[in-house]
Design a protein around this motif. Structure first.
Motif: not given
Length: 265
Positions: A186-200, A255-265
């Motif tokens: 659940e923690a993984r889902r919420l964190a990933a959704e927050a990132l992927d939503t704003i990236l998209a 400084i941290a840069s974060k990008n989702s798996s579908r863009r980094s792998r």
């Protein structure tokens, strides 16, 4: 994160799914060089089973990389003036390199912080026991409960600081309990959704933000006095996001840069 790329064997654990081991360096070039040398599969760390096979993908030729036209989301948490000035200088460097910076607001689901802390406690209890099991016979403490008891019996250990987090973690059932997998997912889902939503939403390749504030003092009267931003809200998303340090060439908070798996792998 480096989970799955860098072995965590013999690294004292706190939260296995959130606290990976990796390079710390003054420049991106140095960090990349260190990371390339640290990648490798380790039979004692199941997460690294594909590390050797992924080495080439994880270490591209960065000399040919370009930020021209790359859309990067800029997160601006509250921070002290000194860190703000440093942050602005790094943003200017990104602009000069051709990046297109987009102001965004990263919203953390309210329940994520609680889930993340519960996950941390459960993994601390089990992870520390697993780690202590690998130590020599001369090490008599073998569980978190043993560590707590040792501290209580050694006045010097608790002369200045308590062990309330240890005690909270000891009360959890640990990672063997079915509740652990549910909390982690659940923690993984919420964190990933927050990132992927704003990236998209903003068509971003990555987000950039200060990973933490400047170094703080800890003393017997006030304890730890951590101040400043934190990138910890993305920690549970480790399997689906990548975090890279983009430090100044001077001694300064990265400084941290974060990008989702579908863009980094």
């Amino acid at each position: 994160p480096t989970v799955g790329a860098v072995s965590r064997t013999h690294v004292v654990p706190t939260s296995a799914s959130q606290d990976p081991a990796g390079p710390m360096a003054r420049t991106v070039k140095d960090a990349a060089a260190l990371f390339a040398g640290m990648i490798g599969s380790d039979t004692a760390d199941a997460a690294t089973v594909e590390a050797d096979a992924q080495r080439a993908a994880l270490t591209p030729d960065w000399s040919k990389a370009s930020l021209k036209g790359v859309r990067i989301g800029v997160v601006r948490p509250q921070m002290r003036a000194a860190l703000t000035a440093l942050y602005e200088s790094r943003l200017a460097a990104l602009r000069a390199a051709g990046a297109e910076l987009v102001e965004v607001k990263l919203t953390t689901p309210p329940q994520l912080r609680s889930l993340e802390f519960t996950l941390f406690q459960m993994e601390l209890k089990s992870g520390l026991a697993d780690y202590l099991a690998t130590t020599p016979p001369a090490v008599k403490v073998r569980t978190l409960a043993d560590v707590i008891a040792f501290n209580k019996g050694s006045p010097a250990e608790l002369a200045y600081f308590g062990q309330n987090i240890f005690e909270m973690a000891e009360k959890t059932p640990g990672t063997a309990d079915p509740a652990y997998a549910k909390t982690r997912d659940e923690a993984r889902r919420l964190a990933a959704e927050a990132l992927d939503t704003i990236l998209a939403q903003h068509k971003l390749a990555a987000l950039v933000a200060p990973t933490t504030g400047t170094a703080w003092l800890s003393d017997p009267v006030h304890g730890g006095q951590s101040r400043g931003p934190s990138a910890s809200q993305v920690a549970p998303a480790a399997p689906s996001s990548a975090t890279k340090a983009v430090p100044d060439t001077k001694a300064a908070p990265p400084i941290a840069s974060k990008n989702s798996s579908r863009r980094s792998r």
